[in-house]
Scaffold this active site. Sequence first.
Site, PDB file in Angstrom:
ATOM      1  N   HIS A  87      -4.215  -8.907   3.603  1.00 53.69           N
ATOM      2  CA  HIS A  87      -5.670  -8.814   3.702  1.00 53.69           C
ATOM      3  C   HIS A  87      -6.154  -9.563   4.939  1.00 53.69           C
ATOM      4  CE1 HIS A  87      -6.169  -8.149  -0.915  1.00 53.69           C
ATOM      5  NE2 HIS A  87      -5.997  -7.013  -0.270  1.00 53.69           N
TER       6      HIS A  87
ATOM      7  N   ARG B 163       0.856  -1.184   0.000  1.00 52.41           N
ATOM      8  CA  ARG B 163       0.000   0.000   0.000  1.00 52.41           C
ATOM      9  C   ARG B 163       0.893   1.237   0.000  1.00 52.41           C
ATOM     10  NH1 ARG B 163      -2.270  -3.439   4.021  1.00 52.41           N
ATOM     11  NH2 ARG B 163      -4.375  -4.168   3.513  1.00 52.41           N
TER      12      ARG B 163
ATOM     13  N   HIS C  54      -2.297   2.190  -5.683  1.00 49.25           N
ATOM     14  CA  HIS C  54      -3.098   1.001  -5.387  1.00 49.25           C
ATOM     15  C   HIS C  54      -3.301   0.150  -6.637  1.00 49.25           C
ATOM     16  CE1 HIS C  54      -4.791  -0.388  -1.646  1.00 49.25           C
ATOM     17  NE2 HIS C  54      -5.821  -0.887  -2.273  1.00 49.25           N
TER      18      HIS C  54
ATOM     19  N   TYR D 262      -9.914 -10.685  -6.841  1.00 47.08           N
ATOM     20  CA  TYR D 262      -9.036 -10.813  -7.997  1.00 47.08           C
ATOM     21  C   TYR D 262      -9.407 -12.005  -8.873  1.00 47.08           C
ATOM     22  CZ  TYR D 262      -6.424  -7.344  -5.476  1.00 47.08           C
ATOM     23  OH  TYR D 262      -6.084  -6.200  -4.818  1.00 47.08           O
TER      24      TYR D 262
ATOM     25  N   LYS E  44      -2.371  -2.280   7.807  1.00 49.35           N
ATOM     26  CA  LYS E  44      -3.564  -1.744   8.454  1.00 49.35           C
ATOM     27  C   LYS E  44      -3.708  -2.320   9.857  1.00 49.35           C
ATOM     28  CE  LYS E  44      -6.548  -0.562   4.552  1.00 49.35           C
ATOM     29  NZ  LYS E  44      -7.868  -0.810   3.919  1.00 49.35           N
TER      30      LYS E  44
ATOM     31  N   ARG F  55      -0.608  -2.298  -6.759  1.00 45.01           N
ATOM     32  CA  ARG F  55      -0.884  -3.369  -5.792  1.00 45.01           C
ATOM     33  C   ARG F  55      -1.879  -4.362  -6.393  1.00 45.01           C
ATOM     34  NH1 ARG F  55      -1.242  -4.607  -0.184  1.00 45.01           N
ATOM     35  NH2 ARG F  55      -3.341  -5.002   0.603  1.00 45.01           N
TER      36      ARG F  55
END
Length: 309
Positions: free
Chosen positions: A277, A155, A251, A286, A179, A254
């Site tokens: 994630h 990120r 992004h 994806y 995150k 990514r």
Amino acid sequence: MPDDELAKQIALFLAWLRDERRSPDKTIETYARTLNELRSFLVDKKLPTDARRITIVSLRAYLAALFDSHASATLARKIATLRSFFRYLLRRGIIPSNPAAALRSPKLARPLPRFLTVDEAFRVVDAPKEDAHRDEALRLRDAAMLEMLYGAGLRVSELAGLRLGSVDRSARLVRVMGKGRKERLAPYGSSCADALDAYLAIRGALVSDKTDPLDALFLGRLGTALTARQVQNVVRRYGALGAGRGDLHPHALRHTCATHLLDAGADLRAIQELLGHASLATTQRYTHVTVDRLMAVYDKAHPLAHDDE
């Protein structure tokens, strides 16, 4: 605005997010903005400003006031904030019931991730080599950044937060703060390793008396750590030069990393681990991209995909 119980309850919630949940600053700012907006609305309408007296009717009135001026995605985020806030108060025994539990989020059309083709990705990553308007130190820095974004799927905030000590060059691993302040190790390939070595060999040219003591990995012209906005500007620059994509966002690199790994047969769980994630459902987006690409190729190339003329 007068002091009230809701202001104190909001402060408790934000402190919990910061100290116990270790939520990112931007997340806390977003939650604070919505909750203070709710408080202002209640005060303006002379409605109760104590969470113990706030009802579903008051919450719906607040959301209704935003309906015409806010997108569905924004309303959904505000509803999620309200749910989290009142759920926190319920668990702490501050309120007897959760008035936000019955709120329903608007249905959202979830767009598929944007990504580059393999050729486009290579052209973007190679673009700094042809940038005659950059000095060598910045060109090598930019090349290393692009390689890291695409090669390790970082990120933009993760890249901007890297330190010299974040990188294990012998193992080709980078320690990332993701995150929720969760750390993970992300591998990177030989091309990224070469670009990083070239940049680090000349990084000293960017060091100045303004360089921070934490030794940021990627430095700007003045020797200070790059901000997320500066990283975005670099990506846009080379998106335009390399692939004619002046709107390219970090992004997208990514997303491109994940899509290309999946196309090459990488395991979905491995991609989840690489990208950090929390939920496999996020990574599974994806698969829709690759299926759509497969269908497009089929429709274009397979004889049975076309009606007889």
